[in-house]
Structure formats: C-alpha cells, structure tokens
Design an enzyme around this catalytic site. Structure first.
Site, PDB file in Angstrom:
ATOM      1  CD  GLU A   7       0.174   5.069   5.692  1.00  0.00           C
ATOM      2  OE1 GLU A   7      -0.444   4.403   4.826  1.00  0.00           O
ATOM      3  OE2 GLU A   7      -0.373   5.517   6.714  1.00  0.00           O
ATOM      4  CD  GLN A   8       7.347   2.146   1.183  1.00  0.00           C
ATOM      5  OE1 GLN A   8       8.343   1.765   1.802  1.00  0.00           O
ATOM      6  NE2 GLN A   8       7.433   2.729   0.010  1.00  0.00           N
ATOM      7  N   GLY A  19       6.306  -4.282  -1.004  1.00  0.00           N
ATOM      8  CA  GLY A  19       6.449  -5.729  -0.941  1.00  0.00           C
ATOM      9  C   GLY A  19       6.411  -6.491  -2.247  1.00  0.00           C
ATOM     10  CB  ILE A  66      18.062  -3.443   1.951  1.00  0.00           C
ATOM     11  CG1 ILE A  66      18.831  -4.592   2.596  1.00  0.00           C
ATOM     12  CG2 ILE A  66      18.277  -2.157   2.745  1.00  0.00           C
ATOM     13  CD1 ILE A  66      20.338  -4.380   2.631  1.00  0.00           C
ATOM     14  CB  CYS A 120      12.134  13.140 -11.934  1.00  0.00           C
ATOM     15  SG  CYS A 120      12.434  13.677 -10.233  1.00  0.00           S
ATOM     16  CE1 TYR A 169       7.261   7.112  -6.941  1.00  0.00           C
ATOM     17  CE2 TYR A 169       7.674   7.048  -4.573  1.00  0.00           C
ATOM     18  CZ  TYR A 169       7.456   7.771  -5.736  1.00  0.00           C
ATOM     19  OH  TYR A 169       7.429   9.146  -5.694  1.00  0.00           O
TER      20      TYR A 169
END
Length: 432
Positions: free
Chosen positions: A222-223, A199, A194, A380, A156
């Site tokens: 959640e991640q 993952g 960081i 964006c 992401y």
C-alpha cells in the site's frame, strides 16, 4: 477516598475487594468513579480535576484487569466490557498511569515481565517472510484510515515540535528538516531510506535538500503504490525511486542512509544484522541517521496488547542494547539526541484528529476497530507522557571526521533548508 454503595461486600465479592484495593493504592489524586459488575460504586482520589467514571460489565472483565492489565485493559475497552461513562479512555489512562510514574511495579507484574523477557528473542525472530506479514498487518490497512489523522505528507512517526504552538503540519515539516540537517546533505549525494513509508521524507531530501538520487524501500505494498504515485506527480520519479524490498537484500553504496520509524520492527535478534548491513551499504565518508522509539530505563518486553493488535513482532530498543552492537558493527556513533514528549504531542494531535472524524473511520471498519484505534493512540500518548518511552535520533558514520566538529551546523543547515522551502513554495505559487 473510597465510597462504597450499599450492596453485598462479602462472599463472592472478594475479587471486587481486591480490585478496589488495587485502584485505591494507585489513585491518590484526581477523581475516579468505578462501578463494579455487581453494581458497587467506588470513588478514588482527592476529588480534584474532571471526574472520570468507568464501569465493568462482568466479573471476568474484573479478573482480567487484576491478572493481566497490560493486555486485558485494551481488549475490554475494545469489546465494550469496560465502559467509560464520564471522560474518555485517554482521561482514564492519563489519570491512572500518571500516578504510576516512578513507582515500582507490583511483584506479580515483575514476575510476568521476567518470563516475557525469556521469550522475547523467540517472539521477535523476524525473518523476511514474517517481517512482511507483520508490516502488512498494520501498514496495508485501508489508506483512507491514515488520511483521517496524519498530516498532508503522511508522516507516520514522531514530529518535531520547535515550540508549543506548532501545528502537526509544522512539526512534521520541522522533523524532515531536522533529519536532513543531521544527514549533512551535499549536492550529488545518493540516499537510502530504509522503511520509507509513503515517501514524504525521500521526496523532501530530493526536492529541498538536494539529493541527486534517493532509493526508498518498504515492505508495504500500500505504501509503495502511494509513494511511487507521489514521486511521479511531483516530477521526481527519475530522481526518487521506491521498491518493495527487505533491507537485508540491498546492494550498492550510499552516501547517506536514513531510517525513520522502521527500526522498531526489526526485532532484537536482527539488531546486529541491521547495523552491519547499514555499515556495508554506507560509503566511507557517509553519514546515517536512525530515528527510533526507544526505552530510557533499559530493555523491556513488548506490550502484549500492542504486540497482538497493533505491531506484531515489534520491539522498543534501549541504548544499552544498541551501543555494544553499534560498536562491534564498525560504525561510529557521532551524535545522540533524545526527543522527550515530542511523540506525546504528535499522538495527541493524531488522536484529536481521529476522534473528530471517527464517523468516517466507522464507515471504513467497525465499532470494535474504532475503539481499538482510539485505545492505541491514547495508550501510546500516555506512555510517552508518563512512562520511560522516548525517541532516539542516532547519527552514525564509518569515520568520525564525516560530520562537523560541533553541533552548530545543525541549526545552520536548518536555516538553509527553510530558505529552500520558501523558494519552492514561491515557485509553486508562481506556477499556478
């Protein structure tokens, strides 16, 4: 070009006259048809290209565009008070903002921006509790939403398009490879990630780049759950670990530090803390890679619509803000790369994937949320195409001798990583 339908054009419609003049000043190319709340129809541009047609449903919506366009435009689209009748919201934003590139903002916008800059440091004072709330606002949404438009590795952040024909999957793999090459990975390295997301990068650094140990930290529960499950499924859970932890609370020493797409959430008041923490955690001969969205034309306040609905507490840094802090932190800047348009291509792919599966998003949330998400991806993308928004990759070290003398090593290491990827792929096929 302005075409006005036969309707009342005086009296209470003075506001519409202002709106018509605003569009007329901006849109010189293309074909834009605007229907006002009173039913007047105005056509702008030179008639070239595909027509875009929008309609305002009420007079307050029109005042909103005049007085606070950077916040109200998204809200009006979300609420169905600005309706795109031909084309889509991306086509409208691309048509309008594409013609603002290089132009000086109107006086009222410059005055508003000065006021927002005075408030900027207060708005972005992200302590640990506030940082966790901000992260939860965006990253703890239903995981099924991200499955609709991200690649299979759930990257992401900005992908790296090595050529114009690259798929999103190819470009996100190339991003991981490019970052690993800049980290100058060595066998046995201990790595800190960081803002590790779901993952994917940490798993790549362990499985392909040869890291002996990877610690990924995130503030999203959640991640965290997905990242841990992925490590276990890949058989890497003894080599790669993930923790729900703020970077400011970390201890220990790491040979390599990487942070991708997290720095935008640090907040301007914490830039010094971030870099000093990284210096303290980085080994004497260590290397760090920071990948962050940034501004190429100096500091600005955060977009108020993005701040309210998408990324509360976020900030896009300018190099002029970061470099003095880096210099004082004890870190050495060893390489800078500016990724231009790569994020525009990434957002294009995300937006197209999201729209193709919009019905599934609607099953997760409601129509207003879907319009919000479409506007977010479209706005964006347009910002990366037409405004001064880019991605910076900053390579940092404690000693300037920590990285090779010339940049040729990056391509060499990328080729070595490609070979390792092929070996992994062949091993996976053989195991099946």
């Amino acid at each position: 070009m302005v075409l006005v339908a036969p309707a009342c054009t005086s009296g209470i419609f003075g506001m519409e006259s202002l709106l018509r003049r605003l569009f007329g000043r901006i849109v010189q190319r293309g074909d834009l048809l605007v229907t006002s709340a009173s039913g007047e129809r105005w056509r702008f541009g030179d008639g070239s290209g595909q027509r875009v047609a929008i309609r305002f449903t009420d007079r307050r919506a029109q005042w909103g565009i005049l007085l606070a366009p950077d916040k109200k435009l998204g809200e009006l689209f979300m609420d169905g008070r600005l309706i795109v009748e031909q084309g889509d919201i991306y086509a409208f934003l691309d048509l309008v903002l594409g013609q603002l590139h290089g132009q000086r903002d109107p006086l009222i916008i410059r005055i508003i921006e000065r006021g927002r800059m005075l408030y900027r440091r207060i708005a972005q004072a992200n302590g640990q509790q506030r940082s966790r709330r901000n992260v939860a606002h965006h990253y703890d949404l239903d995981g099924g939403l991200y499955d609709l438009f991200l690649d299979s590795d759930r990257q992401y952040s900005c992908a790296y398009y090595e050529d114009g024909d690259a798929t999103l999957e190819d470009a996100q793999l190339a991003k991981r490879r490019h970052i690993a090459a800049k980290l100058v990975m060595r066998p046995g390295d201990r790595v800190l990630d960081i803002g590790c997301g779901w993952g994917g990068l940490g798993l790549y650094l362990a499985d392909v780049a040869g890291a002996a140990e990877v610690l990924g930290v995130t503030l999203s529960s959640e991640q965290l759950g997905i990242a841990r499950r992925r490590a276990k499924d890949a058989g890497l859970d003894r080599q790669v670990s993930f923790e729900l932890q703020d970077y400011r609370t970390l201890g220990g020493s790491f040979d390599r530090i990487v942070s991708v797409g997290m720095f935008e959430h640090v907040g301007v008041t914490n830039y010094r803390t971030f870099f000093e923490t990284c210096r303290d955690r980085l080994s004497e001969d260590g290397v760090m890679l920071l990948h962050t969205i940034g501004l190429s034309d100096g500091p600005h306040s955060n977009n108020p619509w993005i701040e309210k609905y998408i990324f509360p507490g976020g900030a896009l840094p300018a190099l002029s803000e970061l470099l003095p802090i880096i210099e004082r932190s004890g870190l050495v800047l060893t390489d800078v790369e500016v990724l231009r348009l790569h994020y525009a291509f990434t957002l294009r792919d995300w937006r197209e994937r999201f729209l193709a599966r919009r019905d599934e998003a609607l099953a997760l949330y409601d129509e207003r949320f879907c319009r919000m998400w479409e506007f977010y991806l479209a706005a964006c993308e347009v910002a990366f195409r037409h405004r001064n928004v880019v991605v910076f990759q900053l390579q940092l070290a404690r000693r300037q001798e920590a990285v090779p003398l010339t940049r040729g090593y990056i391509a060499e290491m990328e080729e070595a990583l490609k070979r390792a990827e092929r070996r992994d792929s062949q091993s996976a096929v053989a195991a099946e």
